[in-house]
Motif scaffolding. Structure first.
Motif, PDB file in Angstrom:
ATOM      1  N   ALA A 178     -20.994  37.580 -11.024  1.00 30.46           N
ATOM      2  CA  ALA A 178     -21.548  36.462 -11.778  1.00 30.46           C
ATOM      3  C   ALA A 178     -20.444  35.478 -12.102  1.00 30.46           C
ATOM      4  O   ALA A 178     -19.266  35.834 -12.095  1.00 30.46           O
ATOM      5  CB  ALA A 178     -22.156  36.963 -13.086  1.00 30.46           C
ATOM      6  N   HIS A 179     -20.828  34.282 -12.385  1.00 29.42           N
ATOM      7  CA  HIS A 179     -19.882  33.309 -12.917  1.00 29.42           C
ATOM      8  C   HIS A 179     -19.599  33.708 -14.376  1.00 29.42           C
ATOM      9  O   HIS A 179     -20.429  34.349 -15.012  1.00 29.42           O
ATOM     10  CB  HIS A 179     -20.491  31.906 -12.849  1.00 29.42           C
ATOM     11  N   ILE A 180     -18.437  33.307 -14.891  1.00 27.91           N
ATOM     12  CA  ILE A 180     -18.089  33.628 -16.274  1.00 27.91           C
ATOM     13  C   ILE A 180     -19.190  33.181 -17.237  1.00 27.91           C
ATOM     14  O   ILE A 180     -19.732  32.073 -17.092  1.00 27.91           O
ATOM     15  CB  ILE A 180     -16.739  32.969 -16.636  1.00 27.91           C
ATOM     16  N   ASP A 181     -19.523  34.083 -18.171  1.00 33.94           N
ATOM     17  CA  ASP A 181     -20.510  33.787 -19.224  1.00 33.94           C
ATOM     18  C   ASP A 181     -21.964  33.744 -18.774  1.00 33.94           C
ATOM     19  O   ASP A 181     -22.825  33.333 -19.535  1.00 33.94           O
ATOM     20  CB  ASP A 181     -20.197  32.457 -19.941  1.00 33.94           C
ATOM     21  N   HIS A 182     -22.249  34.136 -17.557  1.00 37.09           N
ATOM     22  CA  HIS A 182     -23.645  34.167 -17.133  1.00 37.09           C
ATOM     23  C   HIS A 182     -24.378  35.421 -17.618  1.00 37.09           C
ATOM     24  O   HIS A 182     -25.555  35.597 -17.338  1.00 37.09           O
ATOM     25  CB  HIS A 182     -23.758  33.989 -15.611  1.00 37.09           C
ATOM     26  N   GLN A 208     -27.840  27.410 -16.274  1.00 36.04           N
ATOM     27  CA  GLN A 208     -26.632  26.840 -15.646  1.00 36.04           C
ATOM     28  C   GLN A 208     -26.733  26.723 -14.126  1.00 36.04           C
ATOM     29  O   GLN A 208     -26.048  25.902 -13.521  1.00 36.04           O
ATOM     30  CB  GLN A 208     -25.412  27.728 -15.955  1.00 36.04           C
ATOM     31  N   GLY A 209     -27.509  27.604 -13.525  1.00 32.09           N
ATOM     32  CA  GLY A 209     -27.600  27.587 -12.068  1.00 32.09           C
ATOM     33  C   GLY A 209     -26.363  28.171 -11.407  1.00 32.09           C
ATOM     34  O   GLY A 209     -25.478  28.701 -12.073  1.00 32.09           O
ATOM     35  N   VAL A 210     -26.338  28.045 -10.085  1.00 29.84           N
ATOM     36  CA  VAL A 210     -25.236  28.593  -9.299  1.00 29.84           C
ATOM     37  C   VAL A 210     -23.947  27.853  -9.635  1.00 29.84           C
ATOM     38  O   VAL A 210     -23.940  26.634  -9.719  1.00 29.84           O
ATOM     39  CB  VAL A 210     -25.581  28.434  -7.795  1.00 29.84           C
TER      40      VAL A 210
END
Ligand code: GTP
Length: 593
Positions: free
Chosen positions: A11-15, A103-105
């Motif tokens: 995941a991206h940070i904070d997702h 936030q999306g991708v």
């Protein structure tokens, strides 16, 4: 083996990776989560909300009457730790790809996804935080379909907050992620994907068995380091370490073998038996090398030995931190430390401060340069001060990165201007959806270690994510820019910069230092120079700052107090020649507008 599933969360940070992992542990009754997150156990990690070190945890889950072992391998989300991510991914057969519904991708979603695809992982896409009012699951679903080509019905909508979708995720892990392959009869081949330092037990290395069986007490060898050990204890990872007599193909576990420092265990190495070794190591092993360097100096010269001891302790569980003593005319004795990246540097600085109570100043970070001399020799230099005489240099190479920036169309213009100023070359521009775009840039790493993140964040109002990977060295026209105070060069202020930017940089450094250095009893000349050529100059006018002038006559004790106060104030200044320079001036280059 057929009932084992090894998977990670990318995941991206904070997702919402840690929160979702907690829900999985809770649902499978691996832990009773009351509050807070269970996976991140260092204080600092909690505060930053970033999983710095990967961990692994085993869950048991009964699905359609059959018992399954699910090993969740946690991966750090930040680019500085991408090698650790790649080894954790290599230990899995599947990955949950989490995307925040509002936030999306984002950049790390994509970079981690590519790593997972490279290792042939089964990807289970999940739209997380669907409980949020600002969630846009349809739009995010479009992006995922575009990115992965997955069918809409394969995408799970979830919320780590409310527990929505958790059961569906567990079913998908069992149904879709393949069981590990390999053979119990083959020679032992186990991949080390992480290690942690424990002050009582030494190093605990985490591994996944690709082939073979390991028993406690076995004599083992680490393939790449060639070192031999006794497997004193092996076991599986629940909330605690659970010792086992034997682990076999597909299992994820830990080994304790009397290793004292993390330098001895290389993530990515292969464990095998001494008596019946495998014929080759698991591929993908790399030595992680620090790419960002900075001088770390004690504010008080007497703390030098304490600083060394603190750095040694930090290194016990952080093998990627390097340091060696150096001295600076301006700052005295300290250490040149090597870090994986900027975040890693910040973490080390914070830990020195919090865990060791060390008061240090850090110089401007720089990257490592390859200096080719006219005799054809190559030297790696980690410090502008270590540059040889320019007349002896044939050419200089600096590290480059391939980077990806994801943003909305509104910010493309300012971001392109920023990247251009950082010597970036636009490689391509791709639309992820109607209003979101991915920009691919090649850039010198040296340009982003200075102030790139902060600038990107401010010009995009936070609507840009950034990720990069190393992309070799390239020849650059770099020169050393020196700063002189009243004619004395100040080594801690020297920088390596591109020839085309040198004049501008010299001028701005002089202007900034004029702001940062207080007036003194005499004029101070600030000059920027390339070799013996002065390219810029500012003057700080003399000022007699007589603090006692206000206390006309009489009151001696008050006068003395004021003088003492003034002396104390001076302590945080460094004397350079006859000029007193405040600490913050040493970071002036970071503060240029
Ligand atoms: P890193 O470790 O930094 O990569 O973060 P992470 O991906 O593990 O994210 P984390 O679980 O720490 O969550 C980030 C923030 O989002 C926290 O403030 C969570 O409380 C919040 N959050 C996580 N999941 C959900 C969710 O499903 N719904 C809502 N509303 N908030 C969530």
């Amino acid at each position: 083996m057929k009932n084992i599933r090894n998977f990670c969360i990318i995941a991206h940070i904070d997702h919402g990776k840690s929160t979702l992992a907690d829900r999985l542990l809770e649902f499978t009754q691996t832990v009773q989560v009351t509050k807070g997150q269970m996976l991140d156990n260092m204080d600092l990690e909690k505060e930053r909300g970033i999983t710095i070190k990967s961990h692994a945890i085993q869950m048991e889950y009964t699905y359609k009457g059959e018992k399954f072992i699910l090993n969740l391998i946690d991966t750090p989300g930040h680019v500085d730790f991408s090698y650790e991510v790649s080894r954790s991914i290599a230990a899995c057969e599947g990955a949950l790809l989490i995307v925040d519904a509002s936030q999306g991708v984002q950049a790390q979603t994509i970079s981690n996804l590519y790593m997972a695809i490279e290792h042939d992982l089964e990807i289970i896409p999940i739209i997380n935080k669907c409980d949020m009012a600002s969630a846009m699951p349809e739009e995010v679903e479009d992006e995922i379909v575009e990115l992965l080509g997955s069918k809409r019905e394969e995408i799970i909508r979830a919320s780590g907050k409310t527990g929505m979708g958790i059961e569906e995720i567990l079913s998908a892990v069992i149904e879709r992620v393949p069981a590990p392959k390999g053979s119990d009869d083959a020679p032992l081949q186990a991949l080390i994907f992480d290690s942690v330092f424990n002050s009582f037990r030494g190093i605990i290395a985490y591994f996944k068995i690709e082939n073979g069986v390991i028993r406690s007490g076995d004599k083992v060898k680490f393939f790449n380091t060639g070192k031999e050990y006794d497997a004193d204890e092996i076991g599986v990872l629940k909330m605690d370490l659970l010792p086992r007599k034997e682990l076999s193909t597909g299992d994820v576990g830990y080994i304790i073998s009397g290793i004292k420092t993390s330098k001895e265990v290389k993530v990515g190495d292969t464990i095998t038996h001494i008596s019946r070794p495998c014929d080759k190591a698991i591929s993908g092993f790399e030595e992680v090398k620090p790419m960002v360097f900075a001088g770390v100096y004690p504010i008080d010269a007497e703390d030098f030995e304490d600083l060394r001891a603190s750095l040694e302790k930090l290194q016990l569980n952080d093998a990627s931190l390097t340091f060696q003593p150096e001295s600076s005319l301006a700052l005295g004795f300290g250490f040149r430390c090597g870090f994986l990246g900027l975040l890693h540097m910040e973490i080390v600085q914070e830990r020195l401060d919090r865990e060791f109570d060390m008061n240090v100043i850090t110089t401007v970070p720089n990257v490592s340069y390859l200096i080719y001399d006219k005799q054809g020799h190559v030297k790696e230099v980690h410090n502008p001060g270590g540059m040889p005489d320019p007349t002896l240099i044939e050419h200089i190479e600096e590290p480059y990165i391939k980077s990806s920036i994801i943003t909305t169309t509104d910010y493309i213009g300012p971001i392109m201007t920023l990247c251009l100023g950082k010597r970036g070359e636009l490689i391509k521009q791709e639309y992820i959806s109607g209003s979101r775009v991915e920009l691919h840039y090649n850039m010198p790493l040296g340009e982003i270690v200075i102030d790139f993140y902060d600038k990107l964040k401010s010009i995009s109002k936070g609507y840009a994510s950034f990720d990069y990977q190393m992309d070799g060295f390239r020849t650059s026209k770099l020169i050393k820019l020196d700063i002189l105070l009243n004619g004395e060069p100040v080594d801690a202020l020297s920088t390596l910069t591109h020839f085309d930017n040198a004049y501008d940089m010299g001028r701005r450094m002089c202007e900034k230092l004029k702001e940062l250095i207080p007036r003194q009893q005499f004029d101070i000349a600030i000059q920027a120079a390339i070799g013996s050529k002065i390219i810029s100059r500012e003057t700080i006018k003399a000022l007699r700052k007589d603090v006692t002038a206000k206390c006309y006559g009489g009151d001696v004790s008050r006068k003395r107090k004021l003088l003492e106060k003034q002396k104390k104030g001076k302590k945080r200044m460094k004397q350079i020649g006859n000029v007193e320079v405040p600490q913050k001036a040493f970071l002036a280059v970071l503060k240029l507008d």
